[in-house]
Write a protein that holds these residues in place. Structure first.
Motif, mmCIF file in Angstrom:
data_model
loop_
_atom_site.group_PDB
_atom_site.id
_atom_site.type_symbol
_atom_site.label_atom_id
_atom_site.label_comp_id
_atom_site.label_asym_id
_atom_site.label_seq_id
_atom_site.Cartn_x
_atom_site.Cartn_y
_atom_site.Cartn_z
ATOM 1 N N VAL A 10 0.862 -1.176 0.000
ATOM 2 C CA VAL A 10 0.000 0.000 0.000
ATOM 3 C C VAL A 10 0.900 1.227 0.000
ATOM 4 N N ALA A 11 0.590 2.180 -0.871
ATOM 5 C CA ALA A 11 1.384 3.412 -0.952
ATOM 6 C C ALA A 11 0.431 4.583 -0.780
ATOM 7 N N PRO A 12 0.790 5.565 0.074
ATOM 8 C CA PRO A 12 -0.109 6.699 0.310
ATOM 9 C C PRO A 12 -0.563 7.338 -0.994
ATOM 10 N N LEU A 13 -1.844 7.643 -1.083
ATOM 11 C CA LEU A 13 -2.400 8.152 -2.328
ATOM 12 C C LEU A 13 -1.706 9.433 -2.769
ATOM 13 N N GLN A 14 -1.422 10.302 -1.787
ATOM 14 C CA GLN A 14 -0.809 11.588 -2.138
ATOM 15 C C GLN A 14 0.522 11.374 -2.852
ATOM 16 N N ALA A 15 1.330 10.442 -2.326
ATOM 17 C CA ALA A 15 2.636 10.180 -2.931
ATOM 18 C C ALA A 15 2.466 9.637 -4.341
ATOM 19 N N ILE A 16 1.465 8.752 -4.520
ATOM 20 C CA ILE A 16 1.246 8.166 -5.841
ATOM 21 C C ILE A 16 0.796 9.247 -6.827
ATOM 22 N N LEU A 17 -0.105 10.110 -6.374
ATOM 23 C CA LEU A 17 -0.608 11.156 -7.276
ATOM 24 C C LEU A 17 0.497 12.150 -7.630
ATOM 25 N N ALA A 18 1.344 12.483 -6.643
ATOM 26 C CA ALA A 18 2.444 13.411 -6.917
ATOM 27 C C ALA A 18 3.431 12.759 -7.875
ATOM 28 N N GLY A 19 3.648 11.459 -7.681
ATOM 29 C CA GLY A 19 4.450 10.655 -8.600
ATOM 30 C C GLY A 19 5.758 11.297 -8.999
ATOM 31 N N GLY A 20 5.971 11.389 -10.308
ATOM 32 C CA GLY A 20 7.230 11.892 -10.834
ATOM 33 C C GLY A 20 7.424 13.391 -10.633
ATOM 34 N N LEU A 21 6.376 14.067 -10.117
ATOM 35 C CA LEU A 21 6.477 15.516 -9.945
ATOM 36 C C LEU A 21 7.296 15.890 -8.731
ATOM 37 N N ARG A 22 7.414 14.948 -7.798
ATOM 38 C CA ARG A 22 8.005 15.251 -6.505
ATOM 39 C C ARG A 22 9.394 15.868 -6.641
ATOM 40 N N ARG A 23 10.266 15.156 -7.331
ATOM 41 C CA ARG A 23 11.650 15.639 -7.437
ATOM 42 C C ARG A 23 11.750 16.954 -8.212
ATOM 43 N N PRO A 24 11.142 17.047 -9.412
ATOM 44 C CA PRO A 24 11.233 18.329 -10.124
ATOM 45 C C PRO A 24 10.710 19.488 -9.285
ATOM 46 N N LEU A 25 9.639 19.258 -8.549
ATOM 47 C CA LEU A 25 9.076 20.344 -7.750
ATOM 48 C C LEU A 25 10.013 20.741 -6.624
ATOM 49 N N LEU A 26 10.625 19.750 -5.984
ATOM 50 C CA LEU A 26 11.550 20.065 -4.896
ATOM 51 C C LEU A 26 12.751 20.840 -5.446
ATOM 52 N N ILE A 27 13.219 20.446 -6.630
ATOM 53 C CA ILE A 27 14.341 21.154 -7.248
ATOM 54 C C ILE A 27 13.944 22.603 -7.532
ATOM 55 N N LEU A 28 12.737 22.752 -8.076
ATOM 56 C CA LEU A 28 12.228 24.086 -8.390
ATOM 57 C C LEU A 28 12.112 24.927 -7.124
ATOM 58 N N TRP A 29 11.668 24.284 -6.075
ATOM 59 C CA TRP A 29 11.520 24.966 -4.790
ATOM 60 C C TRP A 29 12.883 25.437 -4.288
ATOM 61 N N GLY A 30 13.867 24.563 -4.446
ATOM 62 C CA GLY A 30 15.229 24.926 -4.056
ATOM 63 C C GLY A 30 15.711 26.123 -4.862
ATOM 64 N N ALA A 31 15.428 26.095 -6.162
ATOM 65 C CA ALA A 31 15.881 27.177 -7.046
ATOM 66 C C ALA A 31 15.239 28.496 -6.642
ATOM 67 N N VAL A 32 13.949 28.444 -6.356
ATOM 68 C CA VAL A 32 13.246 29.670 -6.006
ATOM 69 C C VAL A 32 13.725 30.153 -4.630
ATOM 70 N N GLY A 33 14.137 29.214 -3.803
ATOM 71 C CA GLY A 33 14.731 29.576 -2.516
ATOM 72 C C GLY A 33 16.032 30.336 -2.716
ATOM 73 N N ILE A 34 16.831 29.888 -3.687
ATOM 74 C CA ILE A 34 18.090 30.578 -3.991
ATOM 75 C C ILE A 34 17.803 32.001 -4.458
ATOM 76 N N VAL A 35 16.762 32.144 -5.297
ATOM 77 C CA VAL A 35 16.402 33.485 -5.762
ATOM 78 C C VAL A 35 16.033 34.367 -4.575
ATOM 79 N N LEU A 36 15.290 33.801 -3.637
ATOM 80 C CA LEU A 36 14.913 34.562 -2.442
ATOM 81 C C LEU A 36 16.161 34.981 -1.675
ATOM 82 N N LEU A 37 17.084 34.040 -1.581
ATOM 83 C CA LEU A 37 18.323 34.313 -0.852
ATOM 84 C C LEU A 37 19.075 35.469 -1.516
ATOM 85 N N ILE A 38 19.156 35.414 -2.862
ATOM 86 C CA ILE A 38 19.840 36.492 -3.586
ATOM 87 C C ILE A 38 19.131 37.812 -3.350
#
Lengths: 113, 872
Positions: free
Chosen positions: B326-354
């Motif tokens: 059994v895999a949590p539904l949220q994780a399954i629905l997020a699927g392949g988006l998880r990593r790209p989104l986290l990367i994007l979040w990191g990038a936008v964090g860097i912009v905030l830092l700058i």
């Protein structure tokens, strides 16, 4: 008895700190001590003492303990904190300079100018 | 500060106690005084009156005592804040730059966070979402979203064998279907679900009911459930919709339910029909998803144990490593988006830092300018504390404006982001809500306060005499710009990281988009027909439809040629399993095409022959394979004459064609890649293959100079052959490629935008540093010029520190960027995460930007008039 004079603005704090620096005192005691030390020259409006005490306490210059007065009444006894001691020291120095400065000005004679 | 806070807190919480103590103290004072007066000979009554009079107005004094402790804090804070706003308003230039910087950074963060929040964090909009799961296949411990499909046998085993779960079967393969009803026609997204699907999700229909068991089996009554928007728009909110018959793909269905507004399924869907799971046909392949809800009192561990018991029934002995989990539904629905989104979040964090680094730089510069004012105030007895508070108050005022502007900017950016994301078909509701705004506010105020503290702390410890002495001459600078220099260096370094990552993603996208397609896309137009229709259940009817329509299209003026294919380049073909002569199990892609297909696409024939009209339903079965097929399946053997078992028949290879790019759908390939593919002629489609039209809709491909003519030819020809069959999704291959690479495009576009923002902010930061430097040293520069220095030399001297600083930042960035880019490795194709050409390009771009940002403000020196300065 010499005529009583009002306090210079802003010196009440300094006088309170000085008064409690000798030993812990309650509010009325501080009043008496200042009058006694100044040989009754300085008259403090009694009520105005308390806001000053609360302010000094809030700013961390004074601390207090509950104790009993000579008349066996429950009262707050104020004393200096380390910061209060430092502050008093600084005020004393500044006061000295101010006093000397003013005295020098006032002592000037027409020939010297 | 802490002490103040504590006494304030005590006052709020222990108000009564405070008042009692104050009363006790005052009455003790009065009593002492009274005693003293009596002792001096006064009567008791007179003494009491006199004591009260000497003390003064008690209520006023009490109030002053209260204010002296706690209320003073709130009042002082408000006063400081008002002062902060006033200060900010007094220098609109500074305020504008700072607020715009904050708005851009916070806006980008808000927009990206709203997506991250919707996909990864916000609980799914179902009752008790933490008890929802999908069944997934795990090879190690971690089940993944890509492995969450099962065949009919496996579904039956899970449904019967997991008493800890309520389960329902569904298909994630949504298709656009044509719906016709009295007075209404529309194309809606259809999803097929099994009995109990909505019940498991925990959502009851708004009107009507869910699917019955007898409707969810082969031959059962055809029924449909509508989404709320579909009911409202297509059927105008008709109150008598229940029981009405509508045509879905030409087949009558009875509407039995309408889902509530805002209900979202696993994919965006507007109409649901029964899945009718089976062990054969669709159910013989892994085409089903299994939704599960944990029953009350049951645990996930129990469910997993029950799934383990089913291992034999689900996978057989040949797959000992695979097991269902059994895999949590949220994780399954997020699927392949998880990593790209986290990367994007990191990038936008860097912009905030700058952005924050810029802000800190601005505040620092401003603090330096105000240094003499502050020093004067401190000399006059203003303590460090209040000054620190006021500087922070100004930052808070900035933060308030920044957050407000940030939310506005974020809303606009999110609109753009949503447009980009719409191609991704996410089952999530992406919006800016109170949660997102709260996070934004926290970020803005936190950033403003944090980054104002550094300059504020520095200032409150200023060596007074130095500043006061300096303020007259203003030959300041060198020593106290170190903080700002480090900030700018950091900025440049972070910009390199971001720009490098973005460039890699863009290059990867371009590579996928333009790399050897294997066909000539220019001049091609396509249109799709859905054949999941009761009238096309025989191979002969399908073949007739294709032949007759193609004949008519080709007869049109302005049409060069036309063909039909089950799937198009850039699309995912049918994956089927078969085995080779030496009994190896292999997965290949299968596409049926009309004989002209390769000619229309201009894909070369490498060996053998094309299909001809002689390849008919009755002649021996033939196939053309692509070059990749040779390598993967025949391992270099001459393929011609070999045969494979496909759809129950032996099919002989008669030709080898060039590779055409596709979406693989299996194996370890790039998002679009060349995969082993077999083509069979449309004339040899068999009745057994008709089932694939549930998932695949064939497309006509027309070569013509004029796209409009091509579309018209397809529409009219199809209408002439079958009036009830609409042509859908008329597209060019540009659109098809974009759709296939939507995720890569999304990432590349967003990272590109973010890195452009970072570049801009870094340039502003650097330029600001130089500008401050120049304005502070005006007098010094003026004197030097009087003494014979040329303007040119002065400009160079002023701008060189900026360029040197940037060079140091670039060097640091050049080291950091390839390391940071390792995170991207899984998203890069055709370019290495340490690509030196990309790095060199990025460094060059940044160097040029740095030079411009350093020289431009230094040019203000040209306007300095030495004579004037000397007179000042």
């Amino acid at each position: 008895m010499a005529k009583a004079i009002d306090l210079i603005q802003g010196t009440l704090d300094m006088l309170i700190l000085k008064a409690v620096s000798l030993r812990p005192l309650h509010g009325y005691g501080i009043l008496l001590r200042i009058q006694q030390l100044s040989s009754d020259v300085l008259q403090i409006p009694q009520g105005s003492l308390y806001p000053a005490l609360y302010r000094l306490e809030t700013n961390g210059l004074l601390k207090f303990e509950w104790g009993e007065s000579e008349n066996r009444r429950r009262a707050k006894f104020y004393s200096l904190t380390p910061r209060g001691k430092k502050h008093l020291h600084a005020e004393e120095e500044q006061w000295d300079r101010l006093r000397l400065g003013i005295a020098a000005v006032m002592a000037a004679t027409p020939e010297e100018v | 500060m802490w002490r103040r806070f504590r006494s304030a807190w005590q006052l709020w919480t222990r108000n009564d106690e405070f008042e009692t103590e104050l009363d006790a103290e005052i009455s003790a004072h009065l009593a002492e005084h009274e005693e003293a007066l009596v002792a001096a000979g006064m009567s008791r009554d007179d003494a009491r009156r006199r004591a009260r009079a000497d003390f003064g107005p008690a209520s006023t004094i009490r109030q002053e005592c209260r204010e002296a402790t706690a209320f003073s804090i709130a009042a002082a804070f408000l006063r400081d804040l008002r002062y902060g706003f006033r200060l900010l308003h007094r220098s609109p230039g500074f305020a504008a730059v700072a607020v715009i910087t904050l708005a851009l950074c916070i806006g980008a963060n808000t927009a990206v966070f709203s997506v991250v929040d919707a996909v990864l964090f916000r609980p799914l909009a179902y009752p008790q979402p933490d008890r929802l799961a999908e069944i997934a296949v795990a090879e190690g411990d971690q089940p993944t979203a890509d492995e969450a499909s099962f065949n009919g046998t496996q579904w039956e085993a899970v449904h019967a064998g997991t008493p800890a779960l309520e389960t329902a079967v569904f298909s994630d393969w949504g298709t656009n279907v044509n719906i016709v009803s009295a007075g209404a026609a529309a194309t809606l997204k259809q999803q097929r679900v099994g009995m109990g699907f909505f019940h498991v999700l925990g959502v009851s229909p708004l009107k009507g009911r869910e699917l019955h068991a007898d409707e969810d089996r082969k031959g059962g009554p055809s029924v449909a459930i509508l989404s709320y928007p579909a009911w409202k728009s297509t059927f105008a909110g008709n109150e008598n919709i229940l029981g009405r018959s509508i045509l879905i793909r030409g087949e009558p269905h009875t509407v039995v339910g309408v889902m509530p507004d805002g209900f979202r399924s696993t994919i965006p869907a507007e109409v649901w029909t029964p899945l009718r799971p089976s062990r054969d046909g669709e159910g013989s392949g892994e085409n089903y998803g299994i939704m599960a809800r944990l029953k009350p009192e049951a645990s996930w561990a129990q469910a997993n144990v029950q799934l383990d018991v089913l291992h034999g029934a689900m996978f057989g002995p040949s797959a000992p490593r695979e097991h269902a989990r059994v895999a949590p539904l949220q994780a399954i629905l997020a699927g392949g988006l998880r990593r790209p989104l986290l990367i994007l979040w990191g990038a936008v964090g860097i912009v905030l830092l700058i952005g924050c680094v810029n802000l800190a730089g601005l505040l620092l510069a401003r603090a330096t300018v105000r240094g003499s004012e502050i020093a004067t105030r401190m000399a006059l007895g203003g303590g460090g504390g209040p000054i620190l508070r006021q500087l922070t108050a100004e930052a808070i005022a900035l933060g308030v404006y920044g957050a407000a502007a940030g939310v506005v900017a974020g809303t606009m950016m999110l609109t753009g982001l949503r447009n980009q994301a719409s191609t991704l078909d996410l089952p999530f509701d992406i919006r800016i809500d109170a949660r997102v705004v709260a996070v934004t506010l926290a970020i803005a105020l936190g950033a403003a306060i944090l980054f104002s503290l550094y300059p504020a702390l520095r200032l409150s410890r200023l060596p007074l005499s130095a500043v006061l002495a300096e303020s007259g001459t203003r030959i300041a600078g060198r020593t106290h710009h170190w903080g700002r220099r480090v900030l700018v260096l950091t900025e440049v370094c972070l910009s390199v990281v971001l720009l490098f990552s973005a460039t890699l993603l863009i290059r990867s996208f371009t590579y996928l988009r333009t790399n050897a397609r294997g066909f000539q896309a220019e001049g091609l137009t396509t249109g799709t027909v859905s054949l999941e229709d009761s009238r096309y259940q025989k191979a002969s009817s399908v073949t007739h439809l294709f032949d007759a329509t193609l004949e008519r299209i080709r007869a049109y003026q302005g049409i060069e040629d036309a063909a039909v294919a089950l799937t198009l380049p850039y699309e995912r073909p049918l994956n089927i399993g078969t085995h080779t002569r030496d009994n190896r199990d292999i997965t290949i892609n299968l596409v049926y095409v009309s004989p002209e297909f390769f000619r229309v696409l201009r894909t070369p024939l490498l060996r053998g022959r094309y299909f001809t009209v002689a390849d008919s339903a009755t002649s021996p079965k033939v196939m053309i394979v692509n070059a990749a097929f040779l390598a993967h399946v025949f391992q270099g053997r001459p393929a011609l004459g070999e045969s494979l078992h496909v759809f129950g028949a032996d099919v002989t290879v008669v030709g080898v064609a060039g590779n055409i790019v596709q979406r693989p759908g299996f194996g370890d390939f790039m998002p679009v890649d060349v995969t082993p593919t077999a083509y069979i002629p449309t004339a040899q489609i068999t009745d057994r293959m008709i089932g694939i039209h549930i998932w695949f809709s064939p497309s006509f491909i027309v070569r013509s100079r004029d796209q409009a003519v091509a579309a018209q030819a397809m529409r009219a020809s199809l209408a002439a052959v079958d009036h009830y069959l609409p042509l859908a999704r008329v597209r060019t291959f540009d659109t098809i490629a974009d759709e296939a690479l939507a995720m890569q495009r999304f990432e590349a576009a967003l990272m590109g935008a973010l890195s452009a923002l970072a570049l801009l902010l870094a340039a502003v930061g650097l330029g600001g540093l130089i500008a401050t430097n120049v304005s502070e040293r005006r007098r010094e520069i003026g004197i030097r010029m009087v003494l014979g220095a040329t303007r040119g030399k002065a400009v160079v001297a002023a701008s060189v520190p900026g360029i040197v600083l940037s060079a140091a930042g670039l060097a640091a960035g050049a080291l950091a960027a390839p390391l940071a880019a390792r995170v991207l490795r899984r998203f890069l194709w055709g370019v290495a995460p340490s690509d030196p050409v990309t790095l060199a390009t990025v460094l060059a771009i940044l160097l040029v930007t740095a030079i411009i940002a350093s020289v431009a403000p230094a040019l203000r020196i040209v306007r300095i008039e030495p004579a004037k300065i000397l007179r000042q």
